[in-house]
Scaffold this active site. Structure first.
Site, short mmCIF file in Angstrom:
data_model
loop_
_atom_site.label_atom_id
_atom_site.label_comp_id
_atom_site.label_asym_id
_atom_site.label_seq_id
_atom_site.Cartn_x
_atom_site.Cartn_y
_atom_site.Cartn_z
N ASP A 102 29.92 -81.93 6.13
CA ASP A 102 29.09 -80.61 5.39
C ASP A 102 28.07 -80.56 6.08
O ASP A 102 27.23 -81.59 6.48
CB ASP A 102 29.36 -80.73 3.97
CG ASP A 102 30.45 -80.59 3.22
OD1 ASP A 102 31.34 -79.68 3.72
OD2 ASP A 102 30.78 -81.06 1.99
N THR A 103 27.34 -79.45 5.77
CA THR A 103 26.21 -79.15 6.64
C THR A 103 25.38 -77.93 5.67
O THR A 103 26.03 -77.45 4.95
CB THR A 103 26.56 -78.56 8.05
OG1 THR A 103 27.31 -79.53 8.52
CG2 THR A 103 25.38 -78.13 8.59
#
Length: 578
Positions: free
Chosen positions: A384-385
């Site tokens: 995730d980012t």
């Protein structure tokens, strides 16, 4: 006489059977394309778009108080690390593309960290054998590389900032110490992560839980340790993190917990300003950060697609999706073999980004899904980012992406620091002949990519669509939606999305290649006849059950003198301007 109507029992029962979400999902807009969930935000003086509304407001407040887009990006990113620890934080890395209005130049920053200098390849392999592992485990101290985000902030600030770092960090410090209400989607991710990450050594449970659980939607959460870390950065600068109190705490904790990073790794860390990569796609100059990141894949896919008239085949048709899926598969085979830290491997960009090579690869696309693919360039053997974007009254624009890799990272939290370390080191290959093979002091392959578009020498759009290996597909989808299909940037983000998985990975052996058609996932907004047509072409297609990224963008209209902002409708994000 006023008429009254009563629902019959069968009709009432039928209505009760309709899913609640289905009833609320349909909206009719008075203007604009029906794809849109909402209008673009339009403003003249400044714009900020992030995946957390309060972080957007932090960036906007910095702009209102005299800061520029670079200052706002740093402040918003600091707030994001606090408010969305499920995707980013100062235990992770950062990449940015910046349009600097005064110099009229585009700059790219690689602020990714390196592997432990004291951990050799041979020792890594010995440890993995002792653990019974064939790959670098995601939630192990072996996967921790030096966090580069903080150095990235100070590099950006030193070169382009306009207000003091103490002013930039003041609101994130306030929220860390006094609390903020957790938003809906972030809460759901947070609560999923807590049960297994709170078992990790260190202070994860103390730092990131309320009574041992993740915070509920709307529950106020505080992280005073992170607030204290922000104060140190505001007062002492980047050296507090890489040469001072924080680096010393990390060094001690790593030694006590059989970790591999040392003070020396932080002391010698530095970010790198790099020449942004670019190709022209139908008159638009599209830019990415190269090196140990997958942005090159976006440019390769666009080069291949440029040979097809997508405006003729049409948005969302089986023919268009087939072409895009096949182009992705071709580019990802190059991605698996060549993208690596340029300090250790000379990446053949001249060939990979050439129109001639794209024409060669384009010839491999037929009427059926390809099942047997590898790179077309000889290999030299040597998560995730979050994404955010800002723009200001002077014309500066920032495209910034930052990540822990897997959600909240490893879950290793040094007591008193307030952040979790990333697990980006998981993305090294262990094949000794692979360009991305593990080595001490080396930057691992990265999935996070900021995007930028220029036209006729002017900045047009800063954009990103975070989501691990999905990101090149997300970038290409947004760009084709705008350039080929004439959507505005909110429509481009709201339109249904697709994903393809199963390509060869940069962590695989050099000899590996694609041997099946992979898995195509499409959001439920697609016409089922399109799904059937793709299946007839040999694609393995499923509806939903995938991650389709999270999107933010700012577009500059030079003729009107305004910014257009857009933010992801699928999650908690917000674009705001003034």
């Amino acid at each position: 006489m006023k008429k009254t109507y009563a629902l019959t029992i069968p009709v009432l029962f039928a209505l009760l059977l309709i899913p609640f979400e289905t009833v609320l999902a349909q909206i009719d807009r008075e203007a604009g394309n029906l794809i849109s969930t909402r209008s673009e935000v339009i403003a003249q003086r400044g714009m900020v778009a992030t995946s957390q509304p309060l972080a957007t407001q932090v960036g906007l407040e910095i702009l209102r108080n005299g800061g520029n887009a670079i200052d706002a990006a740093i402040g918003a990113n600091a707030a994001m690390g606090l408010m969305e620890p499920t995707g980013n934080g100062i235990g992770g890395d950062l990449f940015a593309i910046i349009w600097h209005a005064e110099s009229e130049q585009l700059y790219a920053l690689n602020a990714s960290g390196r592997s432990p200098r004291g951990l050799s390849y041979d020792r890594m392999m010995e440890i993995l054998e002792e653990k019974g592992e064939d790959d670098i485990p995601a939630y192990d101290l072996l996967s921790v590389s030096v966090p580069g985000a903080v150095d990235g902030w100070f590099e950006m600030h030193e070169r382009f900032g306009s207000v003091d770092m103490s002013d930039i960090l003041s609101e994130p410090i306030h929220y860390a110490e006094n609390g903020f209400p957790v938003s809906e989607v972030i809460s759901a991710s947070w609560r999923r992560s807590v049960p297994f990450l709170k078992q990790q050594p260190g202070a994860f449970e103390e730092t990131f839980t309320i009574d041992g659980r993740g915070p509920e939607k709307g529950e106020v959460f505080r992280n005073p340790d992170l607030g204290n870390t922000f104060r140190l950065l505001a007062e002492e600068g980047r050296d507090a993190f890489y040469r001072g109190e924080i680096a010393e705490k990390i060094d001690v904790w790593m030694k006590e917990n059989n970790g591999y990073l040392r003070y020396e790794d932080f002391d010698k860390h530095e970010s790198e300003w790099v020449e942004p990569q670019t190709v022209n796609y139908r008159g638009y100059d599209v830019y990415q950060v190269g090196g140990n990141v997958q942005g090159t894949a976006v440019l390769q896919i666009l080069n291949i697609l440029e040979g097809f008239d997508l405006s003729e085949t049409g948005f969302g048709t089986a023919e268009t999706l087939h072409l895009m899926i096949e182009a992705k598969k071709l580019a990802f085979e190059d991605r698996a073999k060549h993208y690596a830290d340029p300090d250790f491997h000379e990446v053949p960009y001249d060939k990979l980004l050439s129109k001639e090579y794209a024409a060669e690869r384009r010839e491999l696309i037929g009427d059926r899904a390809r099942r047997d693919l590898t790179t077309g360039v000889e290999v030299l053997e040597d998560g995730d980012t979050i994404y955010l974007t800002t723009a200001d009254e002077e014309g500066n624009m920032v495209s910034l992406i930052q990540s822990n890799f897997r959600g909240m990272g490893t879950g290793f939290v040094v007591p008193g620091t307030g952040f979790s370390f990333q697990n980006r080191g998981e993305l090294f290959s262990l094949d000794p002949n692979h360009p991305n093979v593990y080595a001490p002091g080396k930057r691992p392959f990265h999935t996070i990519i900021p995007g930028f578009v220029m036209k006729d020498g002017k900045p047009i759009m800063a954009f990103g669509n975070m989501g691990g290996g999905y990101q090149p597909i997300g970038h290409v989808s947004i760009l084709t939606n705008v350039i080929d299909f004439g959507m505005n940037i909110q429509q481009a983000g709201d339109a249904f999305r697709w994903e393809h998985s199963g390509s060869t990975q940069p962590t695989d052996a050099l000899s590996d290649k694609l041997t099946n058609s992979g898995q195509v996932s499409i959001e439920s907004g697609v016409d089922f006849q399109v799904v059937q047509a793709l299946r007839q072409m040999g694609h393995n297609v499923q509806i939903g059950d995938s991650f389709f990224g999270r999107f933010q963008a700012i577009m500059r209209d030079h003729e009107k003198g305004v910014y257009f902002g857009a933010s992801e409708s699928r999650v908690d994000g917000q674009a705001a301007g003034y």
